[in-house]
Design an enzyme around this catalytic site. Structure first.
Site, PDB file in Angstrom:
ATOM      1  N   ASN A  64      -4.285   9.111   2.640  1.00 45.49           N
ATOM      2  CA  ASN A  64      -4.796   8.365   3.795  1.00 45.49           C
ATOM      3  C   ASN A  64      -5.254   9.283   4.925  1.00 45.49           C
ATOM      4  O   ASN A  64      -6.437   9.385   5.188  1.00 45.49           O
ATOM      5  CB  ASN A  64      -3.736   7.396   4.319  1.00 45.49           C
ATOM      6  CG  ASN A  64      -3.963   5.980   3.849  1.00 45.49           C
ATOM      7  OD1 ASN A  64      -4.902   5.700   3.113  1.00 45.49           O
ATOM      8  ND2 ASN A  64      -3.103   5.069   4.270  1.00 45.49           N
TER       9      ASN A  64
ATOM     10  N   ASP B  45      -3.905  11.490  23.125  1.00 44.72           N
ATOM     11  CA  ASP B  45      -2.653  11.281  22.396  1.00 44.72           C
ATOM     12  C   ASP B  45      -2.638  12.028  21.072  1.00 44.72           C
ATOM     13  O   ASP B  45      -1.571  12.244  20.494  1.00 44.72           O
ATOM     14  CB  ASP B  45      -2.424   9.787  22.144  1.00 44.72           C
ATOM     15  CG  ASP B  45      -1.851   9.080  23.365  1.00 44.72           C
ATOM     16  OD1 ASP B  45      -1.586   9.780  24.365  1.00 44.72           O
ATOM     17  OD2 ASP B  45      -1.676   7.857  23.329  1.00 44.72           O
TER      18      ASP B  45
ATOM     19  N   ASP C 219       0.815  -1.210   0.000  1.00 42.29           N
ATOM     20  CA  ASP C 219       0.000   0.000   0.000  1.00 42.29           C
ATOM     21  C   ASP C 219       0.852   1.265   0.000  1.00 42.29           C
ATOM     22  O   ASP C 219       0.445   2.300  -0.530  1.00 42.29           O
ATOM     23  CB  ASP C 219      -0.917   0.009   1.224  1.00 42.29           C
ATOM     24  CG  ASP C 219      -1.946  -1.108   1.184  1.00 42.29           C
ATOM     25  OD1 ASP C 219      -2.176  -1.660   0.089  1.00 42.29           O
ATOM     26  OD2 ASP C 219      -2.526  -1.428   2.236  1.00 42.29           O
ATOM     27  N   GLY C 220       2.049   1.184   0.583  1.00 45.53           N
ATOM     28  CA  GLY C 220       2.930   2.347   0.641  1.00 45.53           C
ATOM     29  C   GLY C 220       3.340   2.862  -0.726  1.00 45.53           C
ATOM     30  O   GLY C 220       3.577   4.061  -0.894  1.00 45.53           O
TER      31      GLY C 220
END
Length: 379
Positions: A220, A250, A124-125
């Protein structure tokens, strides 16, 4: 160049036989499977993206490039650092082919209007990286599953020749994956203020001329987190200029429907089909039991800033890259981009998505309950 179908529309129509003064609103819902790749003219150039430093991709890369160059007579674009790999540069036989390539360097060369379509080899990268190379219109992307997860890579390499031929002929469905246009505005702290002879602080004013602006296209998600600090992240979230909440935890994830199956789903968000026009806002470990992920319309403008009473700075990344610190006075503005990523489907947008949910994320996998016979019901 290629063309694609438009999004759904809502129109006001006169209904035959309706003599009332009131008009009737009707939805024209487009079937996602009807989106097809159509070439205005036969494609002549292709960009091949290969995952760097992966020995398992060398043979598929060489086979594909030879097929595109020698058999299909296409102009092949390859990133220069891919050809600098000794396993490729030292191959004398393949060197004859590489001399026909056009090379480019990331962040230096502009590929706009040079490439007809893209082929990705990896996970996917590689698709995320291909998206980052184009800040405006993106060519159609054909992604082969040669990585680890492969949620966005529906094609298998075993039959690559027939599949590439179908794409060149324009016989394929596509899904338009929306991107986020992100503008980061930072205070120019070197010129922000100066002290005169009487120790009075003189500022340059709060105009954008004293700030640095950088823009990104994100496929994304945008992630704002607390970085190395042990304190809670404390950031204000604005929607169309109105403060809607302060994120204490966070951090927060702002994602596209494509990104809903990435970091967002790990943080408890819903999974949204890429054809749905929306933006997702997902808190990361919020210090609140009632802070649930939300989905907002694709047309809104989001803005993220450090709260005035935040104890520490925040950090932001875009599709896992370009990580940088966000300080007081800086802002991150997020809208839906006008330039989606046309992702070529193996079958169609719906079937490909559910196939990825099942194969990659094992969605709703459970041992089936046993059948209850009539004899068992008596007990």
């Amino acid at each position: 160049m290629f063309t694609a179908m438009k999004f759904n529309q809502c129109v006001l129509q006169d209904i035959p036989g309706n003599h009332n003064e009131n008009k009737v609103w009707k939805w024209h819902i487009q079937d996602p499977a009807s989106q097809r790749l159509t070439w205005n003219k036969p494609p002549k150039s292709v960009l091949v993206i290969k995952k760097i430093q992966d020995a398992s991709l060398l043979q598929p890369f060489k086979e594909l490039c030879m097929f595109l160059t020698e058999v299909k007579d296409m102009l092949v674009y390859v990133e220069k650092k891919v050809l600098e790999d000794p396993a490729i540069s030292d191959d004398e036989n393949f060197g004859v082919i590489t001399k026909k390539f056009c090379t480019f360097r990331d962040d230096l060369d502009d590929l706009s209007n040079r490439v007809d379509f893209i082929i990705c080899l990896g996970g996917d990268g590689t698709l995320l990286y291909a998206s980052s190379l184009f800040q405006e219109s993106v060519p159609p992307v054909m992604a082969f599953h040669l990585g680890s997860l492969g949620f966005l890579t529906p094609f298998k390499f075993d039959t690559y020749q027939s599949q590439v031929n179908q794409i060149i002929e324009g016989n394929a469905a596509i899904v338009l994956r929306s991107r986020l246009k992100v503008r980061v505005l930072k205070e120019n702290r070197e010129k922000k203020a100066r002290v005169d002879e009487k120790s009075i602080i003189l500022t340059n004013g709060d105009n954008e001329s004293s700030r640095k602006a950088v823009q990104y296209q994100v496929l994304n998600e945008v992630v704002v987190d607390r970085g190395p600090s042990s304190y809670l992240s404390n950031v204000d979230l604005f929607l169309d200029g109105h403060l809607i909440t302060t994120v204490q935890g966070d951090g927060v994830i702002v994602s596209t429907p494509t990104g809903s199956t990435a970091y967002a789903v790990a943080a408890g968000a819903s999974m949204i089909h890429p054809n749905v026009p929306a933006i997702m806002i997902t808190p990361i470990c919020p210090h609140s039991l009632s802070f649930r992920p939300i989905v907002v319309p694709a047309g809104v403008e989001l803005k993220i800033m450090l709260s005035c009473d935040a104890r520490n700075t925040a950090w932001v990344s875009f599709d896992g890259r370009k990580r940088q610190e966000i300080c007081h006075g800086d802002s991150i503005t997020i809208t839906t981009s006008c330039f989606p990523v046309p992702s070529i489907c193996f079958r169609d947008p719906v079937n490909d998505w559910f196939e990825s949910l099942a194969q990659c994320l094992h969605w709703n996998v459970r041992k089936k309950q046993n059948y209850l016979s009539s004899e068992d019901e008596e007990f």
